[in-house]
Design a protein around this motif. Sequence first.
Motif, PDB file in Angstrom:
ATOM      1  N   ASP A  21       0.835  -1.188   0.000  1.00 16.53           N
ATOM      2  CA  ASP A  21       0.000   0.000   0.000  1.00 16.53           C
ATOM      3  C   ASP A  21       0.876   1.247   0.000  1.00 16.53           C
ATOM      4  OD1 ASP A  21      -1.998  -1.819   0.159  1.00 16.53           O
ATOM      5  OD2 ASP A  21      -2.428  -1.504   2.272  1.00 16.53           O
ATOM      6  N   THR A  22       0.223   2.390  -0.138  1.00 20.15           N
ATOM      7  CA  THR A  22       0.948   3.649  -0.211  1.00 20.15           C
ATOM      8  C   THR A  22       0.857   4.416   1.098  1.00 20.15           C
ATOM      9  OG1 THR A  22       0.685   3.886  -2.590  1.00 20.15           O
ATOM     10  CG2 THR A  22       1.008   5.899  -1.339  1.00 20.15           C
ATOM     11  N   GLY A  23       2.015   4.763   1.644  1.00 20.23           N
ATOM     12  CA  GLY A  23       2.065   5.650   2.793  1.00 20.23           C
ATOM     13  C   GLY A  23       1.481   5.081   4.064  1.00 20.23           C
ATOM     14  N   ILE A  24       1.904   3.895   4.455  1.00 22.37           N
ATOM     15  CA  ILE A  24       1.433   3.294   5.704  1.00 22.37           C
ATOM     16  C   ILE A  24       2.604   3.174   6.674  1.00 22.37           C
ATOM     17  CG2 ILE A  24      -0.430   2.018   4.586  1.00 22.37           C
ATOM     18  CD1 ILE A  24       1.280  -0.486   4.817  1.00 22.37           C
ATOM     19  N   LEU A  25       2.292   3.184   7.959  1.00 14.53           N
ATOM     20  CA  LEU A  25       3.305   3.083   9.008  1.00 14.53           C
ATOM     21  C   LEU A  25       2.933   1.945   9.949  1.00 14.53           C
ATOM     22  CD1 LEU A  25       5.902   4.366  10.080  1.00 14.53           C
ATOM     23  CD2 LEU A  25       4.499   5.903  11.466  1.00 14.53           C
ATOM     24  N   ILE A  26       3.803   0.938   9.994  1.00 15.05           N
ATOM     25  CA  ILE A  26       3.556  -0.268  10.789  1.00 15.05           C
ATOM     26  C   ILE A  26       4.362  -0.198  12.084  1.00 15.05           C
ATOM     27  CG2 ILE A  26       3.717  -2.789  10.827  1.00 15.05           C
ATOM     28  CD1 ILE A  26       3.580  -2.715   7.770  1.00 15.05           C
ATOM     29  N   LYS A  31       3.615  -5.048  16.422  1.00 16.46           N
ATOM     30  CA  LYS A  31       2.943  -6.022  15.559  1.00 16.46           C
ATOM     31  C   LYS A  31       3.406  -5.832  14.122  1.00 16.46           C
ATOM     32  CE  LYS A  31      -1.493  -5.546  15.347  1.00 16.46           C
ATOM     33  NZ  LYS A  31      -2.906  -5.352  15.731  1.00 16.46           N
ATOM     34  N   ASP A  32       3.014  -6.761  13.253  1.00 16.34           N
ATOM     35  CA  ASP A  32       3.535  -6.779  11.882  1.00 16.34           C
ATOM     36  C   ASP A  32       2.549  -6.227  10.849  1.00 16.34           C
ATOM     37  OD1 ASP A  32       1.683  -8.773  11.955  1.00 16.34           O
ATOM     38  OD2 ASP A  32       2.997 -10.365  11.204  1.00 16.34           O
ATOM     39  N   GLN A  33       1.563  -5.457  11.293  1.00 12.07           N
ATOM     40  CA  GLN A  33       0.620  -4.844  10.376  1.00 12.07           C
ATOM     41  C   GLN A  33       0.118  -3.524  10.951  1.00 12.07           C
ATOM     42  OE1 GLN A  33      -2.817  -7.304   9.780  1.00 12.07           O
ATOM     43  NE2 GLN A  33      -3.059  -7.756  11.950  1.00 12.07           N
ATOM     44  N   PRO A  34      -0.420  -2.637  10.100  1.00 10.30           N
ATOM     45  CA  PRO A  34      -0.901  -1.350  10.610  1.00 10.30           C
ATOM     46  C   PRO A  34      -2.026  -1.539  11.620  1.00 10.30           C
ATOM     47  CG  PRO A  34      -0.749  -1.341   8.205  1.00 10.30           C
ATOM     48  CD  PRO A  34      -0.578  -2.757   8.633  1.00 10.30           C
ATOM     49  N   ASP A  35      -2.060  -0.667  12.605  1.00 11.28           N
ATOM     50  CA  ASP A  35      -3.111  -0.694  13.620  1.00 11.28           C
ATOM     51  C   ASP A  35      -3.416   0.751  14.009  1.00 11.28           C
ATOM     52  OD1 ASP A  35      -4.761  -0.917  15.828  1.00 11.28           O
ATOM     53  OD2 ASP A  35      -3.707  -2.657  16.639  1.00 11.28           O
ATOM     54  N   PRO A  36      -4.576   1.282  13.605  1.00 12.23           N
ATOM     55  CA  PRO A  36      -4.905   2.681  13.916  1.00 12.23           C
ATOM     56  C   PRO A  36      -5.062   2.948  15.398  1.00 12.23           C
ATOM     57  CG  PRO A  36      -6.795   1.554  12.953  1.00 12.23           C
ATOM     58  CD  PRO A  36      -5.627   0.627  12.810  1.00 12.23           C
ATOM     59  N   ASN A  37      -5.213   1.894  16.205  1.00 16.08           N
ATOM     60  CA  ASN A  37      -5.272   2.091  17.652  1.00 16.08           C
ATOM     61  C   ASN A  37      -3.887   2.361  18.238  1.00 16.08           C
ATOM     62  OD1 ASN A  37      -8.108   1.634  17.885  1.00 16.08           O
ATOM     63  ND2 ASN A  37      -7.720  -0.565  17.650  1.00 16.08           N
TER      64      ASN A  37
END
Length: 306
Positions: A21-26, A31-37
């Motif tokens: 994806d474009t412009g994500i921060l993990i 953890k190994d995936q984005p989490d908005p929390n």
Amino acid sequence: MGLNIYLIFAFGLLLNLGFCDTGILIPINIKDQPDPNILSLYRMEVEVLVDNQFASVKVLEIFENHTNREIEGQYLFAIPEKANISDFAVWDSGIRIPGVILEKRRARELYEEITRERIDPGLLEQASEEVINVFSTKIFPIPPYGTKRIELTYNQELDVSDSMSYFSFPLKPTRYQAQNASSFKVKFKIKNQCPIKDFIIHSKNINPTFITNTSHQIAGIFEAENFSLNEDFSFEYSLDVKDFFLNFLTYRKVDLSDEPIPLFTDIKKKDKDGYFQAQAIFNLKRDKSKIPYQGQYFCCLIHPYL
């Protein structure tokens, strides 16, 4: 090292843009995936300038840490296949830290060395051996309940086919869930020496306010709060070329040295190598019985000159 160090990044080509994806921060230390929390997109701004078929895209993203702990992030950004990153920077304690290019292994060595001193090096490298133009950078530290500002600029040449040109900025997720930006803004400007017509925005949820809408320049802006990034921002237009159009540009880097130039000195000796570029668009209108294909051609030539 002080806070005035440069960002370190290395990158390569990919085979499939669908892996990122474009412009994500993990938050990779959690953890190994984005989490908005944990890390959410607080603000995103995209500025697109298309000047005679050469697009410059500036991206600003600010991420917010919702935890009471220091986070190490992995920033992923996918750009179009023919695009090149021209600028990348992160902000640390109100200071903008720009980027330089290094070979991948050396960049990783420096990242490990610099993080031991707790300075954000912004290591940017190829995200995977299976993909091209997907870039990954380590972002550290992201302070507890703090923010991290990331800036990126890339350039690409837009093709013309049968008088039509197309631009797309990827926002729709291909691997993870759609991000939600607390504040989202996109600005765009298309200008061309050829008349522009049939301009269409394909994004259903991005309805801009037009600032300029003439035959040679189109500009608009869109702003929203709590905006879901679930579709790409894309548009197309055609160039109204009657028969033939030629655009010729020259460029020579200005000598920025502090050394004074003595009087009566031949200044040409101070000049660096330069380049010229010729851009041609042809609209062939001939007898179909003699020439089976009629259409529009776009070509570009870049060559050094002395």
